[in-house]
Structure formats: C-alpha cells, structure tokens
Design a protein around this motif. Structure first.
Motif, PDB file in Angstrom:
ATOM      1  N   SER A 189      -4.066   1.781 -12.133  1.00 56.97           N
ATOM      2  CA  SER A 189      -5.060   0.823 -11.641  1.00 56.97           C
ATOM      3  C   SER A 189      -5.289  -0.304 -12.635  1.00 56.97           C
ATOM      4  O   SER A 189      -5.409  -1.470 -12.261  1.00 56.97           O
ATOM      5  CB  SER A 189      -6.394   1.521 -11.385  1.00 56.97           C
ATOM      6  OG  SER A 189      -6.247   2.506 -10.410  1.00 56.97           O
ATOM      7  N   ASP A 210      -3.866  -0.409  -4.295  1.00 56.20           N
ATOM      8  CA  ASP A 210      -4.203   0.685  -5.200  1.00 56.20           C
ATOM      9  C   ASP A 210      -4.669   1.902  -4.410  1.00 56.20           C
ATOM     10  O   ASP A 210      -5.806   1.971  -3.974  1.00 56.20           O
ATOM     11  CB  ASP A 210      -5.293   0.224  -6.172  1.00 56.20           C
ATOM     12  CG  ASP A 210      -5.499   1.215  -7.313  1.00 56.20           C
ATOM     13  OD1 ASP A 210      -4.886   2.313  -7.262  1.00 56.20           O
ATOM     14  OD2 ASP A 210      -6.263   0.900  -8.232  1.00 56.20           O
ATOM     15  N   GLU A 211      -3.788   2.840  -4.236  1.00 57.05           N
ATOM     16  CA  GLU A 211      -4.056   4.045  -3.451  1.00 57.05           C
ATOM     17  C   GLU A 211      -4.751   3.709  -2.137  1.00 57.05           C
ATOM     18  O   GLU A 211      -5.856   4.169  -1.873  1.00 57.05           O
ATOM     19  CB  GLU A 211      -4.914   5.020  -4.271  1.00 57.05           C
ATOM     20  CG  GLU A 211      -4.278   5.292  -5.623  1.00 57.05           C
ATOM     21  CD  GLU A 211      -4.899   6.485  -6.330  1.00 57.05           C
ATOM     22  OE1 GLU A 211      -5.356   7.394  -5.610  1.00 57.05           O
ATOM     23  OE2 GLU A 211      -4.915   6.498  -7.563  1.00 57.05           O
TER      24      GLU A 211
HETATM   25 MG   LIG Z   1      -6.521   4.377 -10.199  1.00 60.44          MG
END
Ligand SMILES: [Mg+2]
Ligand SMILES: Nc1ncnc2c1ncn2[C@@H]1O[C@H](COP(=O)(O)OP(=O)(O)OP(=O)(O)O)[C@@H](O)[C@H]1O
Ligand code: SF4
Lengths: 329, 325
Positions: free
Chosen positions: A50, A181-182
């Motif tokens: 991240s 991000d995810e």
């Molecule tokens: Mg992360």
C-alpha cells in the motif's frame, strides 16, 4: 530502442520518522509498468504494497515521506511536483481504488454529484456532457438504470455495486494508470471475482494500466501480465506471471507458490512459510528473508542482494545469482 | 417521513403538557394567588368572592384545563407587581431577548465554524494554537466576568461601544427591533459577544475535532486520490460531514443561549425577558415566572423540531431510514 515505460519507479525509499528512529517502510524498490499492462503486487501484510501505491500517487500521509529515488510518469518526474501540480495528475492520469467500497464514497452526496464533480475537475466539458459521461460510465460498469441511479446516495447500493461506482469514479477522467489496493478484500466472496473481472475488462477497453495490489495469488494468476513479489519493503522477485508462478526463483516466492490458494478453493493467506516477516524496526542485515530461508548462506547475513536477471524474471537472492553465474549467463 | 413528523409533534405536545403542569403547579400552589392580589385590609368574604371569581374553588383538573386553554392563547393573567397582563409585559421584552440570542448564535456559528475548520486542517500552525488558547479562555471564564471585561475595555477605556441598553429601536407592529438603527446595532455588539462566546468556542472545538476525524476517512482519501480541488474537499466534502453534530449542538445551545441571556441581560441592563424574569423571582411574581417557563420550553421544543428537520436536509441516510419507520 525500448519504449518509455508509462510508470517507472527508480530506487524508491519511503521513511516514517518515529520517536524510536526512522522506519524504512520501502527500501529501494524499482519497477516499470508499460502502457495498458497489469502488474500484480503481492506480499505478506506489512510488506509495503500500500505504501508503494500511495507514494506513487503522492498521497503519503505525513510524517511518511519519500526519502529517495524517483517516480517517473511517461519519463517525467512526478515525485517532486508541487501539491497543486500533483493534484492535477491524480484522477486525471493516475487513479486509485481503495479496499473498502462501503467507506470510499461520501455518504452525503449522490453518486452523480461525486462523478460529475470529478469529471468537471479534470476535463473541459460542460455539465450536460459530464452528466452524459457519468451515465455512460455507470452503464459500462454494470449499474442498471444508470440515469436514475445518478441521483441515488451511496447507502442505497450494495457493497458490490458501490465498488462498481468506485471503479467508475476512479476511471471517469480516463487515467493512464489505476492503482487498485486490494479492491475486493472487503467484499463478499461471491462478488469478488465479478469485480476483478469488471476491473480487468474496463481497464482493457480503456487501455488503462493497472497496479493491482492483492493477497490473492489466484487473482494475480488470472488477471496480471507481470507480478512483483514484495518482502520487507523490497521486491524479492518480479517477472511475467507465468514464469513467477510456474518457475519461481526466489526462495520466498517458491514458498509462496506452495501456498497458492486457487480462486475457488479456500483463501488461505500467504503464511505457509515458517516464521513471519520481520517488523520494520528489526529487519536483519543482508537479505531480509535470511531468518526464514532454507538455502541461507554466509553471504546472506552480510550483503544485501540486488535484483538480478534470472530467465525472464528478476530476483534478489544470492543463491539465484550463484546459479545464474554457474550457468554462465 | 410523515409518520416521523407526526410522532415528533406528539412528543412536542407531551413535553409542553408536562411543562404546563409544572407551571400550573407553581402558579396554583406556590404561595396563594389571592394573597398576592389583595391588600391586607381585605375581608375574608371579599377574598372568598375573589377566589370564586378566579375559579380557584373548581376541581383541580378543571383549573388545569383552563390554564392550558389560556396558555395556548398566551394568557397568563396579570402580573402581581406590575398589575398588567403578563402577555403584554413579555411581548414587550421578547424581541430584545430573541434579537440578542439570534445575533449571539449567528456570531457563534459564523466565527466558530471557520475557526474550527482552520484549526482542524492546520493542526500545528501558530494561529491554530492561538485560537485554541482563546477558546480555553472562552470556556473557563464566567459570562458575567467576560461581560464586565468587555465593558471595561470597549466602553470605559476606548469608549467605542455602549455599555448598557438596546440603543434606539424601531417598532414594526408590536415587535421592536434594534437591528435597523446604528445605535441599536452598536448596542448589540458587546452583549452578543458575551453571550455567544462560550457557544462559539464550543462550536469551534466541535468542528475541529469532527474535521480531524473526517479528513482521515476513506472517502476523503478517495476524494484526494481523484484530484478534487483542496477547497472542495475541505469545505464541501469534509465540512458537510461535520454538520450533523454541529446542528445538534447548535440547536441545544441556542436554547441555552436564550436561557442564559438572564446573566448577560443583567450585566448589560438589556431590557429583555431575562431581566424581567429576575425581577419576577425577586418579587415572587408567579404569573410571569410561569409564563417565562412555558415560553422557554416552547422555544426549546420549536428549536428541536427545526433541528430534526435539518437532519433530514443534511443527511440522506436519515431520510431513508426514518421514512421506512
Ligand atoms: Mg495494504
Ligand atoms: N503511518 C505509519 N507510521 C509508521 N509505519 C507505518 C505507517 N504506515 C505504514 N507503516 C508501515 O509500513 C509498512 C508497510 O505498510 P503497508 O501498508 O504498505 O503494508 P501492506 O503491504 O499494504 O500490508 P497489508 O497487506 O496489510 O495492506 C508496515 O510495516 C507498516 O507498519
Ligand atoms: S539471499 Fe540468501 S537468505 Fe535471501 S533468499 Fe536468497 S538464499 Fe535465502
């Protein structure tokens, strides 16, 4: 002559000054992304995935800061731009999608207001055109009765639908790169695959490159062109997906692939290698993976390995370097 | 939404009935109304006749019913001390208090919100620290002290602003306003600041802490990631999300502003209801006290209804949830 990559990260370092010293969250990572390419980024929790994404889009929260290296977009540095100049790049040239669609949308504004404001901020169109564009986008991401839904508030959508809206929002000014991000971790398992496929399809149609951060090797295997495996703020191995999955070179990647969960099977996290990733304040000297590595050598405790070419992939491991040299490459 | 409104209205009526009961009890049982109205030389027969005429011998429920019917028409009888209808007395004082309260509330909002936004966004700036220190003073000093301090500074020393009274007023029907004359406006400055300072600091601190929370949320992060303008992020996306608690607190505080006007009115000899109420307490002038109580309760109830309506305007989630009820 090679083409200028869309995104080029050169020896990026990110630090967090704390009371007990400086934490190096990202310690010299380099990678490129070509136009329209999907780069998967995997790694255990805390590996720095991240932070890498946030650093690229210039949204590191102080006291976190880029301590070194460069980020280049189409060959031009963007890591040292002014706040104002960087703001114009965000959304317009680099978009970002976060993990939780339930909280990514402002609850007090209709989704139409949010999309139209974003379009008008970046593109020289009239309000009318922005509205039409918003409807078209919502249709594209599969929101039924899009024109009516423009006036709906986020709470009137389900989680999966909201993430579709988020994707539309991230793409509404036609960025060249999207950092996701995810994007599905917070969603119900039953809609995860749908959303990933949607993201893949829409980005392919628009020629948008994707940096897809995830824990899920299954997702990477299905969607990514290349994959970067991160460990302790560094890249352990990077290469074409097929090579990294079928013929991993770095001992850490080898362990990871042993622990691959399939897209349909149980979603075990990437933890089947004995031991755990060191905390930022206790990263060992030499190779950060040395406490967990079965192939560890003397050198691994002394010197830090850099990425070396190994077939089509590159890996940061002394063992790999040795093998490659022995093979006379 | 309709069902909700009706329920709220019923609640409001219930609250008013309870307050009416308290008022009535005060009126009927604290001291003997007849004693207050007649002189010492009145004969028992005359007293009894008056008692009968006032209906004080009727069953209690009848009396209470009559009290409510009259209260609904704002008829609270005659003041013991002034020998005038209570409604006239209060009607004359009401504009002064409401104007003072309104200006104080506007001052508190117009100064408190921007200061809150600023200190929330620039946590470590020198100006933020200055604002916070000032707000500490606002919270810790008692109102009358602030009033006296302001009078000393701006009236006595600098002689910029008057220290007492409303200045010149203009009558619009039965309403007298100080908002239309220069001297009326000047007279409002010090009392409004005195009365609104506490609320201003409260709102500032509230907005600040809400801002600090909101700018950390995912939707603000996502707004940044979409490259929206900083101004829009701060004042549209973030500020609107701090408004629900601000509206709640402001609503509550407007009520206390009106109630606490008593102290400010005393310090500045402001010819409002608070001053009248103080006099009536000193003279055990029960009709005025009862009427004042009812009026304050009524204002609280009205403000609460307005606050509830504002929630709907600001927060779409409530619209949906409540509509479903
Ligand atoms: Mg992360
Ligand atoms: N504000 C901060 N202060 C100090 N350290 C931080 C801060 N934010 C992140 N870190 C550290 O930076 C490292 C990388 O964090 P990052 O969020 O990039 O991990 P990640 O790979 O995305 O993990 P996850 O899979 O859990 O999302 C972590 O070790 C984390 O503890
Ligand atoms: S460098 Fe050494 S410790 Fe690190 S992964 Fe390679 S062999 Fe293992």
């Amino acid at each position: 002559m090679t083409q200028t990559p869309l995104l080029s990260v050169r020896d990026l370092r990110v630090e967090f000054p704390t009371r007990r010293g400086i934490l190096k969250a990202i310690d010299g990572i380099s990678f490129d992304l070509k136009e329209g390419e999907v780069l998967g980024v995997v790694g255990e929790s805390g590996a720095g995935k991240s932070i890498t994404g946030t650093a690229v889009i210039g949204l590191l929260e102080p006291p976190g800061r880029i301590a070194g290296g460069e980020v280049l977009l189409k060959g031009e540095r963007i890591d040292n731009l002014s706040q104002q100049a960087m703001r114009k790049i965000r959304g317009k040239r680099i978009g970002m999608i976060f993990q939780d669609p339930l909280t990514s949308l402002n609850p007090l504004f209709t989704i139409g207001e949010q999309i139209i404001e974003t379009i008008l901020t970046h593109l020289p169109v009239s309000e009318r055109e922005a509205r039409d564009r918003a409807v078209a986008l919502l249709e594209e991401v599969g929101i039924p009765a899009a024109a009516d839904r423009l006036n709906a508030y986020p709470h009137q959508f389900s989680g999966g639908m909201r993430q579709r809206v988020v994707i539309a929002l991230a793409l509404c000014a036609e960025p060249e790169l999207v950092i996701a991000d995810e994007p599905t971790t917070a969603l119900d398992v039953s809609v995860q695959a749908q959303i990933i496929r949607l993201l893949q399809r829409v980005c392919r149609d628009h020629g948008t490159a994707v940096m897809l951060i995830t824990h899920d090797m299954g997702v990477i295997a299905e969607t990514a062109d290349r994959v970067a495996v991160m460990y302790s703020g560094r890249i352990a191995e990077i290469g074409p997906v097929r090579n990294v999955i079928k013929a991993p070179r770095h001992p850490y990647t080898v362990g990871l692939m042993g622990a691959i969960p399939s897209l349909t099977g149980d979603h075990d996290r990437l933890t089947q290698i004995p031991g755990s990733m060191p905390r930022l304040d206790s990263i060992p000297a030499g190779c950060a993976f040395n406490p967990r590595c079965s192939l560890v050598m003397d050198k691994c405790y002394r010197d830090r390995p850099d990425l070396v070419q190994a077939g089509e992939s590159r890996a940061a491991c002394w063992k790999v370097s040795e093998t490659e040299e022995a093979a006379g490459r | 939404m309709l069902a909700f409104s009706i329920r709220r209205l019923l609640q409001a009526i219930l609250v008013m009935l309870v307050v009416a009961l308290i008022s009535f009890t005060l009126f009927r049982f604290v001291g003997d109304p007849v004693n207050q109205m007649v002189g010492v030389e009145t004969t028992p027969e005359q007293r009894e006749a008056l008692r009968e005429r006032l209906g004080l011998n009727d069953p209690i429920m009848t009396q209470f019913g009559r009290f409510i019917v009259k209260a609904a028409q704002f008829d609270f009888g005659t003041s013991y001390q002034f020998r005038q209808p209570v409604s006239d007395l209060i009607g004359k004082r009401l504009p002064a208090t409401l104007e003072l309260s309104l200006v104080s509330a506007i001052f508190a909002l117009l100064v408190g919100i921007p200061m809150g936004v600023y200190t929330g966004l620039h946590r470590d700036s020198v100006l933020s620290k200055l604002f916070l220190s000032i707000s500490l003073i606002g919270i810790s000093l008692p109102t009358f002290f602030i009033g006296i301090l302001l009078i000393f500074l701006f009236s006595v020393t600098l002689q910029w602003l008057p220290s007492f009274g409303r200045g010149d007023t203009v009558a619009i029907g039965w309403w007298t306003t100080g908002l239309l004359t220069v001297s009326g406006l000047k007279a409002l400055v010090l009392p409004s600041i005195t009365l609104g300072l506490f609320q201003m600091t409260l709102i500032m601190r509230l907005v600040r802490s809400e801002m600090l929370e909101v700018i950390r949320t995912d939707y603000i992060k996502f707004a940044r990631a979409r490259g929206l303008r900083q101004r829009s992020i701060n004042f549209r996306h973030a500020l609107k999300n701090t408004l629900v608690p601000v509206i709640t607190i402001t609503g509550l505080q407007v009520g206390s502003i009106i109630a606490f006007a008593i102290i400010t009115e005393t310090v500045f000899q402001w010819p409002g209801m608070g001053l009248l109420f103080l006099q009536s307490v000193q003279n055990v002038d029960i009709p005025i006290m009862a009427a004042y109580l009812m009026l304050i309760a009524f204002l609280f109830v009205v403000i609460n209804l307005i606050v509830d309506l504002l929630y709907f305007v600001v927060d779409p989630r409530l619209r949906a949830d409540r509509a479903a009820l």
